[in-house]
Motif scaffolding. Structure first.
Motif, mmCIF file in Angstrom:
data_model
loop_
_atom_site.group_PDB
_atom_site.id
_atom_site.type_symbol
_atom_site.label_atom_id
_atom_site.label_comp_id
_atom_site.label_asym_id
_atom_site.label_seq_id
_atom_site.Cartn_x
_atom_site.Cartn_y
_atom_site.Cartn_z
ATOM 1 N N VAL A 17 0.852 -1.185 0.000
ATOM 2 C CA VAL A 17 0.000 0.000 0.000
ATOM 3 C C VAL A 17 0.891 1.239 0.000
ATOM 4 C CG1 VAL A 17 -1.937 -1.085 1.201
ATOM 5 C CG2 VAL A 17 -0.150 0.043 2.521
ATOM 6 N N THR A 18 0.385 2.287 -0.598
ATOM 7 C CA THR A 18 1.057 3.580 -0.583
ATOM 8 C C THR A 18 0.102 4.611 0.008
ATOM 9 O OG1 THR A 18 2.412 3.038 -2.512
ATOM 10 C CG2 THR A 18 2.164 5.371 -1.952
ATOM 11 N N ILE A 19 0.555 5.282 1.039
ATOM 12 C CA ILE A 19 -0.255 6.299 1.715
ATOM 13 C C ILE A 19 0.364 7.661 1.421
ATOM 14 C CG2 ILE A 19 -1.004 7.202 3.949
ATOM 15 C CD1 ILE A 19 -0.165 3.555 3.620
ATOM 16 N N THR A 20 -0.454 8.581 0.960
ATOM 17 C CA THR A 20 0.005 9.931 0.646
ATOM 18 C C THR A 20 -0.779 10.941 1.475
ATOM 19 O OG1 THR A 20 0.514 9.261 -1.624
ATOM 20 C CG2 THR A 20 0.375 11.628 -1.180
ATOM 21 N N THR A 21 -0.053 11.835 2.161
ATOM 22 C CA THR A 21 -0.680 12.844 3.010
ATOM 23 C C THR A 21 -0.562 14.206 2.347
ATOM 24 O OG1 THR A 21 1.409 12.958 4.227
ATOM 25 C CG2 THR A 21 -0.329 11.593 5.154
ATOM 26 N N SER A 22 -1.688 14.918 2.261
ATOM 27 C CA SER A 22 -1.696 16.169 1.508
ATOM 28 C C SER A 22 -0.990 17.303 2.234
ATOM 29 C CB SER A 22 -3.138 16.581 1.195
ATOM 30 O OG SER A 22 -3.824 16.995 2.361
ATOM 31 N N TRP A 23 -0.854 17.204 3.572
ATOM 32 C CA TRP A 23 -0.237 18.339 4.283
ATOM 33 C C TRP A 23 1.257 18.482 4.004
ATOM 34 C CZ3 TRP A 23 -2.716 14.380 7.072
ATOM 35 C CH2 TRP A 23 -1.877 13.431 7.673
ATOM 36 N N ASP A 24 1.909 17.380 3.633
ATOM 37 C CA ASP A 24 3.340 17.479 3.341
ATOM 38 C C ASP A 24 3.705 16.818 2.016
ATOM 39 O OD1 ASP A 24 2.974 14.847 4.012
ATOM 40 O OD2 ASP A 24 4.294 14.893 5.769
ATOM 41 N N LYS A 25 2.686 16.302 1.298
ATOM 42 C CA LYS A 25 2.883 15.657 -0.007
ATOM 43 C C LYS A 25 3.813 14.440 0.078
ATOM 44 C CE LYS A 25 0.500 18.889 -2.121
ATOM 45 N NZ LYS A 25 0.174 19.725 -0.951
ATOM 46 N N LYS A 26 3.951 13.871 1.270
ATOM 47 C CA LYS A 26 4.808 12.705 1.429
ATOM 48 C C LYS A 26 4.040 11.427 1.119
ATOM 49 C CE LYS A 26 8.265 14.275 4.780
ATOM 50 N NZ LYS A 26 8.880 14.014 6.108
ATOM 51 N N GLY A 56 -2.093 -9.765 5.371
ATOM 52 C CA GLY A 56 -3.286 -8.938 5.168
ATOM 53 C C GLY A 56 -3.287 -7.623 5.903
ATOM 54 N N LYS A 57 -2.206 -7.323 6.641
ATOM 55 C CA LYS A 57 -2.179 -6.099 7.452
ATOM 56 C C LYS A 57 -1.010 -5.211 7.069
ATOM 57 C CE LYS A 57 -4.217 -8.526 11.420
ATOM 58 N NZ LYS A 57 -5.563 -7.933 11.279
ATOM 59 N N TRP A 58 -1.186 -3.918 7.284
ATOM 60 C CA TRP A 58 -0.128 -2.943 7.040
ATOM 61 C C TRP A 58 -0.233 -1.830 8.068
ATOM 62 C CZ3 TRP A 58 -2.116 1.873 6.374
ATOM 63 C CH2 TRP A 58 -3.457 1.955 5.945
ATOM 64 N N ASN A 59 0.872 -1.141 8.293
ATOM 65 C CA ASN A 59 0.854 0.012 9.181
ATOM 66 C C ASN A 59 2.013 0.937 8.843
ATOM 67 O OD1 ASN A 59 3.225 -0.478 11.227
ATOM 68 N ND2 ASN A 59 2.152 -2.448 11.036
ATOM 69 N N VAL A 60 1.762 2.216 9.046
ATOM 70 C CA VAL A 60 2.779 3.242 8.835
ATOM 71 C C VAL A 60 2.694 4.227 9.990
ATOM 72 C CG1 VAL A 60 2.726 3.060 6.320
ATOM 73 C CG2 VAL A 60 1.235 4.697 7.468
ATOM 74 N N VAL A 61 3.675 5.106 10.072
ATOM 75 C CA VAL A 61 3.648 6.191 11.049
ATOM 76 C C VAL A 61 3.716 7.502 10.273
ATOM 77 C CG1 VAL A 61 4.821 7.299 12.969
ATOM 78 C CG2 VAL A 61 4.740 4.795 12.835
ATOM 79 N N LEU A 62 2.663 8.324 10.443
ATOM 80 C CA LEU A 62 2.566 9.588 9.726
ATOM 81 C C LEU A 62 3.099 10.725 10.598
ATOM 82 C CD1 LEU A 62 -1.085 9.213 8.361
ATOM 83 C CD2 LEU A 62 1.045 8.395 7.316
ATOM 84 N N LYS A 63 3.845 11.605 10.009
ATOM 85 C CA LYS A 63 4.328 12.797 10.710
ATOM 86 C C LYS A 63 3.323 13.922 10.497
ATOM 87 C CE LYS A 63 8.337 11.018 11.928
ATOM 88 N NZ LYS A 63 8.732 10.809 13.336
ATOM 89 N N THR A 64 2.764 14.437 11.590
ATOM 90 C CA THR A 64 1.772 15.496 11.467
ATOM 91 C C THR A 64 2.390 16.850 11.809
ATOM 92 O OG1 THR A 64 1.022 15.128 13.737
ATOM 93 C CG2 THR A 64 -0.171 13.987 11.976
ATOM 94 N N PRO A 65 1.947 17.905 11.125
ATOM 95 C CA PRO A 65 2.480 19.248 11.379
ATOM 96 C C PRO A 65 1.705 19.931 12.507
ATOM 97 C CG PRO A 65 0.934 19.330 9.555
ATOM 98 C CD PRO A 65 0.989 17.886 10.015
ATOM 99 N N VAL A 66 1.940 21.233 12.670
ATOM 100 C CA VAL A 66 1.151 22.045 13.570
ATOM 101 C C VAL A 66 -0.283 22.072 13.045
ATOM 102 C CG1 VAL A 66 1.549 24.240 12.368
ATOM 103 C CG2 VAL A 66 1.136 24.239 14.844
ATOM 104 N N TYR A 67 -1.211 22.402 13.905
ATOM 105 C CA TYR A 67 -2.635 22.265 13.580
ATOM 106 C C TYR A 67 -3.014 23.034 12.311
ATOM 107 C CZ TYR A 67 -3.301 26.898 15.770
ATOM 108 O OH TYR A 67 -3.255 28.228 16.096
ATOM 109 N N GLY A 68 -4.034 22.482 11.642
ATOM 110 C CA GLY A 68 -4.519 23.094 10.405
ATOM 111 C C GLY A 68 -5.390 22.131 9.628
ATOM 112 N N GLY A 69 -5.652 22.494 8.377
ATOM 113 C CA GLY A 69 -6.476 21.672 7.508
ATOM 114 C C GLY A 69 -7.556 22.517 6.845
#
Length: 658
Positions: free
Chosen positions: A56-65, A74-87
């Motif tokens: 699986v590929t996970i893409t986050t719009s806040w940092d385009k990573k 059947g399982k997957w997991n990642v750790v996402l880096k979140t920025p300061v609040y927003g959205g």
């Protein structure tokens, strides 16, 4: 031309056959990863799910990573880096097909848990103060709501069952059935800081704290070993139930044997010719606690004479009502039936053969184990035939059969959601990898009869959750029990005061905070309607301790005392501008070595409180607001109430209860 056409058709058919044999990958996400969710800001946020694809590929719009992970079993997991609040932001998950989560905010996530006062919604059964106006004005798109379902389990679960398909944007359409306390907590923080707030509401009315604690933590204190083992073993569970049933039957025989309304097992107070002229009168339906019996627990008998016509007694009649906790009913001395449980509506049929033309005597025996007791509900309390209704609302004769103080403790068996760890397993364990900022907690009423034990159980739960959420400094803010039940004229023992003491002592744990509410409760309602101030006081604690806002968040908290001659001098934390709110100081009592307390005079001298009473020339101990429904008025610059406290360590009424 025809040959080329047939070649093209063969190619199209071949591609169709090939594509029909390709397995389409499908992403499955936990119930709390949905549109509208809030993720904790400035954090490493675990994000996981299932797929039948290879990766699986996970893409986050806040940092385009983009994060690519192989799927294992059947399982997957990642750790996402979140920025300061927003959205708002999006998260896209690609495993052959594309799934996109929309309208995501980065902000602060708070877990809101406890029993019915946390669960109490703005509308529904709650109907808090000004609920219509509050709902109409609940337009807060930066606040998001996640509501857990009531689920219990013998073993820890991986999946949290939620309502409304996951996270919802806070609006007048979504807030009505959500926790009022949690909503007002979030609203105040948002209005102050403009940070998006996510509320995970996981609470259940009437529940015990041990049900919210993991079995691993509970085994360290050994108070629930038998119940925990019974949850693991059907054999042990059956043996525990058999013992409970035997103990309960023995206890019920003792109750009947001690009940003045029975004589050698016969209900003499139910006979038609029994002389009840000396009995007092009470209007039903009502709770007898607020109708002259104070905080009474035990058996109360009610009798009423009803005149019936010849036409109505030709067929069976029906009678329906609510009773708290258990009831038995007779008509003209004939036993009709009985029901156990405070929340079960009674429906009885009275055979016509038991009815008389003219005067008939209805007798109802009510046993109440704790809290409110009596025959309650609306005014639709009546005898009914197919065509006629005869109201039973109004005056009934009553007399006490036995006071629970004169009985041995009733056997107890934790069942369903109140089994140790049962709610933790289903409503907390699935959340442990969801990154949160802190916890607000509103519980304790159900443990009041075992308040001394709560001194162990409450810190145990907090440390347990901190360990499970992998955050030893997880902020944990809670509500102290409000004022409730009838006011007492003289100082007396109180299990609610002892529970408040257990909550106060829990402030010794770091990064905790307590909202005192003994000034905004309701003596006749265990669910006070003012949830605005409760949520606001919790928010003030969070603003001060988490968000570095200069704000008053606590009334005075007892620190120490000393005695000189006949005066006890008390010192406090949070004593800036310590004062009496409205009039002279009240709520203090004082005792000598005989442990008999008297109301005391109190005054503020040099920022401390001096307490004395003429009846106690040699004082030893002082108590403040030591009552179910106290009315003390000590406060400070915040105008918030002081917590109840005592200076003594004398054995309380719950000390031996487990």
């Amino acid at each position: 031309m025809k040959r080329n056409f047939f070649k093209k058709m063969i190619l199209v058919l071949a591609l169709f056959v090939l594509s029909s044999n390709v397995v389409t990958a499908t992403v499955l996400l936990p119930s709390f990863f949905t549109d509208n969710m809030v993720l904790q800001q400035k954090s490493a946020v675990p994000f996981w799910g299932e797929s039948d694809g290879k990766s699986v590929t996970i893409t986050t719009s806040w940092d385009k990573k983009s994060y690519t992970k192989n799927v294992t079993n059947g399982k997957w997991n990642v750790v996402l880096k979140t920025p300061v609040y927003g959205g708002p932001y999006t998260i896209t998950i690609h495993d052959g097909t594309i799934k996109t989560l929309n309208n995501i905010l980065i902000g602060e996530v708070w877990l809101c848990s406890g029993q019915s006062n946390m669960e109490m919604p703005l509308e529904g059964w709650g109907k808090i103060n000004n609920y219509k106006e509050e709902i109409e004005n609940a337009n807060y798109p930066q606040i998001r709501l996640l509501q857990a379902e009531h689920i219990e389990s013998t073993l820890p679960l991986n999946t949290l069952t939620v309502q409304h398909d996951g996270w919802n944007v806070c609006s007048r359409k979504t807030v009505a059935d959500f926790s009022a306390t949690a909503y007002f907590f979030a609203r105040k923080i948002y209005n102050e800081k403009k940070i998006p707030i996510g509320l995970i509401h996981s609470s259940w009315g009437g529940t015990l704290i041990e049900a919210w604690t993991s079995s691993g933590a509970l085994t360290t204190i050994h108070d629930f070993d038998t119940e925990i083992q019974a949850m693991k073993s059907e054999t042990d569970g059956a043996a525990l139930l058999q013992k409970y049933n035997a103990d309960l039957a023995d206890w019920e025989m003792k109750v009947i044997g001690s009940d003045k309304g029975f004589e050698t097992g016969k209900a003499i107070w139910a006979t038609p010719n029994f002389d009840d002229t000396s009995w007092k009168t009470m209007k039903l339906p009502s709770f007898f606690d607020s109708n002259g019996l104070g905080n009474f627990d035990g058996v109360v008998w009610f009798r009423k004479k009803v005149t019936l016509s010849e036409s109505i007694i030709k067929k069976d009649l029906s009678i329906s009502y609510l009773a708290d906790d258990d009831d038995m009913i007779w008509v003209n001395g004939n036993y009709i039936g009985e029901t156990k449980g405070y929340n079960v509506e009674r429906h009885y049929t009275i055979p016509s053969k038991f009815l008389n033309k003219g005067e008939n005597t209805i007798t109802i025996r009510v046993f109440d184990g704790s809290g409110n007791g009596g025959i309650y509900g609306d005014e639709n309390f009546a005898l009914k035939s197919e065509k006629e209704t005869i109201s039973l609302a109004g005056n009934w004769k009553y007399s006490i059969g036995i006071d629970s103080k004169d009985l041995p403790a009733k056997p107890y068996l934790a069942q369903g959601q109140n089994r140790p760890s049962a709610i933790y397993n289903a409503m907390i364990a699935p959340l442990l990898d969801y990154k949160i900022k802190g916890v607000i907690w509103y519980q304790g009423e159900s443990n009041a009869e075992r308040a001394y034990q709560y001194q162990k159980l409450f810190p145990l739960l907090i440390n347990d959750w901190r360990g499970k959420f992998k955050d030893k400094n997880l902020p944990f803010f809670f509500v102290q029990l409000a004022n409730y039940k009838q006011k007492k004229e003289q100082p007396t023992a109180s299990d609610w005061a002892e529970l408040r003491e257990a909550q106060f002592l829990t402030l010794k744990l770091p990064n905790t905070g307590m909202a005192v509410t003994t000034d905004i409760g309701n003596g006749e309602d265990i669910h006070p309607k003012n949830k605005q101030d409760v949520g606001g006081r919790l928010a003030n604690i969070a603003l001060a301790k988490v968000y570095n806002t200069k704000i008053e968040y606590s009334g005075p908290l007892y620190k120490s005392y000393k005695i000189e001659r006949n005066i006890a001098t008390l010192d406090f934390d949070f004593k800036e501008n310590i004062k009496a709110k409205n009039g002279e100081l009240k709520g203090f009592s004082i005792a000598g070595s005989d442990q008999k307390f008297y109301w005391a005079e109190a005054k503020i001298v040099n920022g401390k409180v001096e307490v004395y009473a003429q009846e106690v020339p040699n004082p030893v101990a002082v108590r403040y607001n030591w009552a179910d429904n106290p009315d003390g008025n000590l406060t400070n610059a915040s105008d918030l109430p002081a917590s109840s406290f005592r200076t003594d360590v004398w054995a309380g009424i719950t000390q031996e209860k487990k």
